[in-house]
Design an enzyme around this catalytic site. Structure first.
Site, mmCIF file in Angstrom:
data_model
loop_
_atom_site.group_PDB
_atom_site.id
_atom_site.type_symbol
_atom_site.label_atom_id
_atom_site.label_comp_id
_atom_site.label_asym_id
_atom_site.label_seq_id
_atom_site.Cartn_x
_atom_site.Cartn_y
_atom_site.Cartn_z
ATOM 1 N N ASP A 183 0.827 -1.211 0.000
ATOM 2 C CA ASP A 183 0.000 0.000 0.000
ATOM 3 C C ASP A 183 0.862 1.262 0.000
ATOM 4 O OD1 ASP A 183 -1.826 -1.991 0.358
ATOM 5 O OD2 ASP A 183 -2.252 -1.534 2.450
ATOM 6 N N TYR A 233 -6.578 -11.270 8.509
ATOM 7 C CA TYR A 233 -5.343 -11.020 7.761
ATOM 8 C C TYR A 233 -4.163 -11.674 8.492
ATOM 9 C CZ TYR A 233 -1.788 -8.244 5.276
ATOM 10 O OH TYR A 233 -0.715 -7.836 4.524
HETATM 11 C C1 GLA Z 1 -3.561 -5.463 2.296
HETATM 12 C C2 GLA Z 1 -2.203 -5.195 2.930
HETATM 13 C C3 GLA Z 1 -1.090 -5.336 1.886
HETATM 14 C C4 GLA Z 1 -1.181 -6.663 1.138
HETATM 15 C C5 GLA Z 1 -2.610 -6.893 0.631
HETATM 16 C C6 GLA Z 1 -2.796 -8.248 0.014
HETATM 17 O O1 GLA Z 1 -3.875 -4.479 1.382
HETATM 18 O O2 GLA Z 1 -2.179 -3.908 3.490
HETATM 19 O O3 GLA Z 1 0.177 -5.195 2.501
HETATM 20 O O4 GLA Z 1 -0.740 -7.725 1.946
HETATM 21 O O5 GLA Z 1 -3.561 -6.735 1.668
HETATM 22 O O6 GLA Z 1 -2.017 -8.412 -1.135
#
Ligand code: GLA
Length: 403
Positions: A183, A233
């Protein structure tokens, strides 16, 4: 919801200056901007030291910032989106519940740790990013804060990658979200009409032009809240970690990430890995190959191939990684039937949030409408779609008027 209803950067900047004046009875000293992002390929590969392809959006956070010498030093921040002004001490920086101010606060803490003295800081935040849609409004807020702070205080790190890493640390260590670098990297390194490639191990990167300017980006927000903080996550990360440890035992060389395992090696020993860990690892290992195939396709100008890889990536997230949901699957399947469709997949953490759609420019508005309609027939909460373009990365805007 057509993109016309979204504010342009100029409008955001004007509003930020106005909000600043209203809240702090002074003119701001700096204006900064940072975009949201979408992931084109490389779902959950970043923290596995793999590869990613992503874009910065033409939708962003804009901050008007200024400083004061009032003591003890504190951050005062206004957000029009949250319709709220929050203040926090900067002498001893502590998180405030789940407040949005924790993102700027975390960044300022990192900037202080890097050696800058923090005066009292005022920020007025405006945004055209849909919150909770999985387009990383939080990373945009972090990067726009960092840009504003460097604009006022100096102390910019030696490389932009260090700036992206600093903002990631703010999110990992202060806000408490165990995200990878995707991100923050995308929000900082974005370039109009270019797709970003990052090797998350070496941090080598590239910006590859997306053939022609005829490709539109449609964000389709499923309306299902995705939350990185709620543990799903972190659980996915733990599966990847366990699979890595197991593979380290099984292979006759040392590995510390899924990135280091070839598909051939994995297929030879996969039966010995616990089922859930195995599926997560298989997704990551195959996804890394898809990213590299995507890079080749982009270099050849073969957007159709890129689109195919995006569909494969979505299926793999759904079937192997387990981070899709009925709404996201429906959005991708419906999109694939529409005229002008190039490619679609879920973007980001998953379990909700948005899909990213690449669409032929001329067909984009009809595509949006058709997608919203088919969704409203199927689900109680209709999807919102946003038509946008690939935008530039975070930066300081020119001097604000009156500064
Ligand atoms: C979120 C996390 C990223 C990445 C995505 C999946 O957006 O913030 O760092 O791991 O998920 O690709």
């Amino acid at each position: 919801m057509l993109s016309d209803s979204l504010l342009s950067s100029e409008e955001l900047a004007e509003r930020a200056v106005e909000s600043y004046r209203e809240n702090f009875q002074a003119s701001p000293a700096v204006l900064s901007q940072a975009p949201g992002r979408l992931e084109i390929l490389g779902n959950h590969t970043d923290y596995n030291k793999g590869f990613i392809l992503s874009i910065a959006l033409d939708l962003s956070v804009v901050i008007a910032g200024g400083q004061e010498e009032s003591r003890p030093s504190r951050l005062a921040a206004w957000s029009s989106g949250f319709n709220e002004r929050v203040e926090a001490g900067l002498e001893e920086i502590q998180a405030i519940g789940n407040s949005w101010i924790n993102y700027p606060l975390g960044v300022l803490r990192e900037i202080r740790e890097a050696g800058s003295r923090l005066p009292s800081i005022n920020l007025a935040v405006e945004s055209s990013l849909p919150v909770g849609a999985g387009v990383s409004s939080s990373a945009a807020l972090e990067l726009a804060t960092a840009e504003a702070a460097y604009g006022m205080l100096g102390g910019r790190p030696a490389t932009p990658m260090e700036q992206a890493q600093l903002c990631r640390r703010a999110e990992n260590d202060f806000v408490g979200v165990p995200c990878g670098i995707l991100d923050q990297f995308s929000s900082l390194f974005g370039r109009r009409n270019h797709v970003l490639f990052l090797d998350c191990d070496t941090l080598d990167y590239d910006r590859i032009p997306l053939a022609g300017s005829e490709v539109a980006v449609v964000i389709a927000d499923s309306g299902v809240q995705h939350e990185l903080v709620d543990g799903k996550y972190a659980r996915l990360r733990a599966h990847c970690q366990r699979a890595t440890q197991k593979l380290n035992e099984l292979l006759d060389r040392e590995i510390d990430s899924l990135r280091q395992v070839s598909l051939e090696e994995f297929l030879e020993c996969r039966e010995q890995i616990d089922e859930e860990d195995r599926k997560r690892a298989e997704h990551v290992i195959r996804e890394n190959r898809r990213v590299l195939a995507g890079v080749e396709a982009l270099r050849r100008g073969d957007t159709a191939k890129l689109g195919e890889l995006m569909l494969q990536s979505h299926s793999s997230s759904r079937d192997l990684f387990g981070n899709s949901c009925a709404e996201l699957d429906f959005l991708v399947e419906s999109a694939a039937e529409l005229p002008g469709f190039i490619g679609a997949k879920l973007s980001g953490g998953g379990f909700g949030g948005a899909t990213v759609n690449l669409v032929e420019q001329g067909a984009a508005v009809d595509f949006q409408q058709a997608l919203e309609e088919s969704c409203s027939k199927r689900f109680a909460a209709p999807a919102r779609t946003f038509l946008t373009r690939i935008g530039d990365g975070a930066r300081l805007l020119g001097k604000p008027p009156g500064s």
